[in-house]
Design an enzyme around this catalytic site. Structure first.
Site, PDB file in Angstrom:
ATOM      1  N   GLU A 186      25.883 -14.615   3.269  1.00  0.00           N
ATOM      2  CA  GLU A 186      25.314 -15.531   4.256  1.00  0.00           C
ATOM      3  C   GLU A 186      25.877 -16.966   4.118  1.00  0.00           C
ATOM      4  OE1 GLU A 186      23.365 -15.472   6.905  1.00  0.00           O
ATOM      5  OE2 GLU A 186      22.933 -17.630   6.882  1.00  0.00           O
TER       6      GLU A 186
ATOM      7  N   ILE B  26      24.947  -7.612  -2.075  1.00  0.00           N
ATOM      8  CA  ILE B  26      23.988  -6.582  -2.487  1.00  0.00           C
ATOM      9  C   ILE B  26      22.657  -6.778  -1.761  1.00  0.00           C
ATOM     10  CG2 ILE B  26      25.018  -6.244  -4.774  1.00  0.00           C
ATOM     11  CD1 ILE B  26      22.556  -7.827  -5.911  1.00  0.00           C
ATOM     12  N   ASP B  27      22.412  -8.001  -1.225  1.00  0.00           N
ATOM     13  CA  ASP B  27      21.097  -8.314  -0.656  1.00  0.00           C
ATOM     14  C   ASP B  27      20.851  -7.691   0.734  1.00  0.00           C
ATOM     15  OD1 ASP B  27      20.873  -9.933  -2.904  1.00  0.00           O
ATOM     16  OD2 ASP B  27      21.531 -11.733  -1.841  1.00  0.00           O
TER      17      ASP B  27
ATOM     18  N   GLY C 174      17.849  -9.627  -4.695  1.00  0.00           N
ATOM     19  CA  GLY C 174      17.674  -9.522  -3.237  1.00  0.00           C
ATOM     20  C   GLY C 174      17.528 -10.860  -2.564  1.00  0.00           C
TER      21      GLY C 174
ATOM     22  N   VAL D 181      23.252  -6.365 -13.643  1.00  0.00           N
ATOM     23  CA  VAL D 181      23.656  -4.952 -13.674  1.00  0.00           C
ATOM     24  C   VAL D 181      23.750  -4.417 -12.233  1.00  0.00           C
ATOM     25  CG1 VAL D 181      22.731  -2.665 -14.260  1.00  0.00           C
ATOM     26  CG2 VAL D 181      22.705  -4.482 -15.952  1.00  0.00           C
ATOM     27  N   GLN D 182      22.885  -4.956 -11.360  1.00  0.00           N
ATOM     28  CA  GLN D 182      22.842  -4.486  -9.967  1.00  0.00           C
ATOM     29  C   GLN D 182      24.105  -4.836  -9.181  1.00  0.00           C
ATOM     30  OE1 GLN D 182      18.486  -5.373  -8.447  1.00  0.00           O
ATOM     31  NE2 GLN D 182      18.988  -6.653 -10.190  1.00  0.00           N
ATOM     32  N   ARG D 183      24.869  -5.777  -9.710  1.00  0.00           N
ATOM     33  CA  ARG D 183      26.063  -6.227  -8.989  1.00  0.00           C
ATOM     34  C   ARG D 183      27.346  -5.681  -9.595  1.00  0.00           C
ATOM     35  NH1 ARG D 183      25.154 -12.525  -8.096  1.00  0.00           N
ATOM     36  NH2 ARG D 183      27.131 -12.676  -9.189  1.00  0.00           N
TER      37      ARG D 183
ATOM     38  N   GLU E  24      12.813 -10.444  -6.664  1.00  0.00           N
ATOM     39  CA  GLU E  24      12.831 -11.726  -7.398  1.00  0.00           C
ATOM     40  C   GLU E  24      12.169 -12.875  -6.641  1.00  0.00           C
ATOM     41  OE1 GLU E  24      16.969 -12.630  -8.101  1.00  0.00           O
ATOM     42  OE2 GLU E  24      17.488 -12.531  -5.982  1.00  0.00           O
TER      43      GLU E  24
END
Ligand code: F6P
Length: 343
Positions: free
Chosen positions: A102, A126-127, A170, A274-276, A222
């Protein structure tokens, strides 16, 4: 013709797949591609390399970005612009592909609109919070990482009869929490779009215990906030947890409050970066590749100011103006599905 490509903002799985797609299309056409390192910063600092077909060999399954990235935003300081234009000119760029979230795509829109820079955007994050597209790449990988983590938390939660709070990323939307939570079978999912009542969360957890389910999984985004009527955070906690440039910590605070109110033993896992990381899922590899091919076609056709997008099963282009500026909030229909499984 010669075009540039840069990856800006937070990294995510699939960036290399998009770079590879652009370079492969261009080299088949005899078009040169310059890789700009570390996002817009590379254009400012003139940190630029030639991307040959050989340079992108083998990068499709690799996480991160071979170009590096940064959150440098040249539109925040008008004095940066002449230097960008100078470097653009000295490299004889015919256009630029910006792979961004964004913030970076809003900067691309401004550079296009206010400084006549010829840019095509590719949405990544990822969001999954970009308005113009059904999905961004990176998101599917993050959801699969959250799902795997929640699966793993289940077995240890069950063995110890504990409540497990899992905090996920997120930014200001609950896409990762909702879809990761649904896929992992979370018992409560808390998202920024719906401020939560701590009394309701505790009631659900106690009910589960009374019904013989002695463990529970709570997934919290988060940026999820307690409802103002039941805000249990101190002002200092709120200021740390909801820091504009670095969200995180609501999971810890929630777990402490759950334990205080219910007496249930509660533990926290903050999944964090870790999510990325790591290799993109097939879905993200394919989406990033399709976006890369489409972005190249748009650049080749001189359709500047556009962004690639997924609409249904089709790759289309949408004006950057319409795609950024407002966040894509979690779909209410998805949240209603999540709610069916609370408790
Ligand atoms: O936008 C992707 C994201 O991972 C968010 O989910 C998170 O809030 C943020 O980036 C973290 O940013 P940084 O990499 O600057 O710590």
């Amino acid at each position: 013709m010669r075009i540039g490509i840069l990856t800006a903002g937070g990294d995510c799985p699939g960036l290399n797949a998009a770079i590879r797609a652009v370079v492969r299309c261009a080299s088949a056409d005899g078009v040169e591609v310059l890789g700009i390192r570390n996002g817009y910063l590379g254009l400012f600092e003139n940190d630029i390399e030639m991307l040959t077909r050989e340079r992108v060999n083998g990068i499709l399954p690799r996480g991160g970005t071979i170009l590096g990235t940064s959150r440098f935003n040249p539109t925040k300081d008008e004095e940066c612009i002449p230097r960008l234009q100078e470097n653009w000119k000295s490299h004889q760029l015919g256009g630029l592909i910006v792979v961004g979230g964004e913030g970076s795509l809003s900067a691309a829109r401004d550079l296009c609109r206010d400084h006549q820079m010829q840019i095509v955007g590719i949405p990544k994050t990822i969001d999954n919070d970009i308005c113009g597209t059904d999905y961004t790449f990176g998101f599917d990988t993050a959801v699969s990482i959250v799902t795997d983590a929640v699966d793993r938390l289940h077995s240890t939660a069950e063995s110890h009869h504990r409540v497990m709070v899992c905090e996920v990323m997120g930014r200001h939307t609950g896409w990762i929490a909702a879809l990761g939570g649904i896929a992992g079978g979370a018992d409560v999912i808390l998202v920024p779009e719906h401020p939560f009542r701590i009394s309701r969360v505790c009631e659900l957890l106690k009910q589960r215990q009374q019904q013989g389910r002695a463990f529970s999984i709570v997934v919290i985004a988060e940026d999820a906030h307690p409802h103002p009527d039941e805000d249990f955070l101190t002002q200092e906690q709120g200021a740390v947890i909801y820091r504009h440039d670095r969200l995180g910590g609501i999971g810890e605070a929630l777990a402490a409050e759950i334990e205080r109110c219910t007496g249930l033993q509660t533990r926290v896992t903050k999944l964090g970066y870790v999510q990325r990381g790591g290799s993109p899922t097939p879905f993200d590899r394919i989406l990033a590749t399709r976006f890369g091919v489409k972005a190249y076609e748009l650049a080749r056709a001189g359709e500047w100011g556009q962004m690639t997008a997924l609409r249904g099963t089709h790759i289309v282009s949408v004006p950057l103006e319409a795609a950024v500026g407002e966040l894509k909030r979690l779909d209410e229909e998805i949240y209603r599905v999540a709610e069916v499984f609370f408790g």
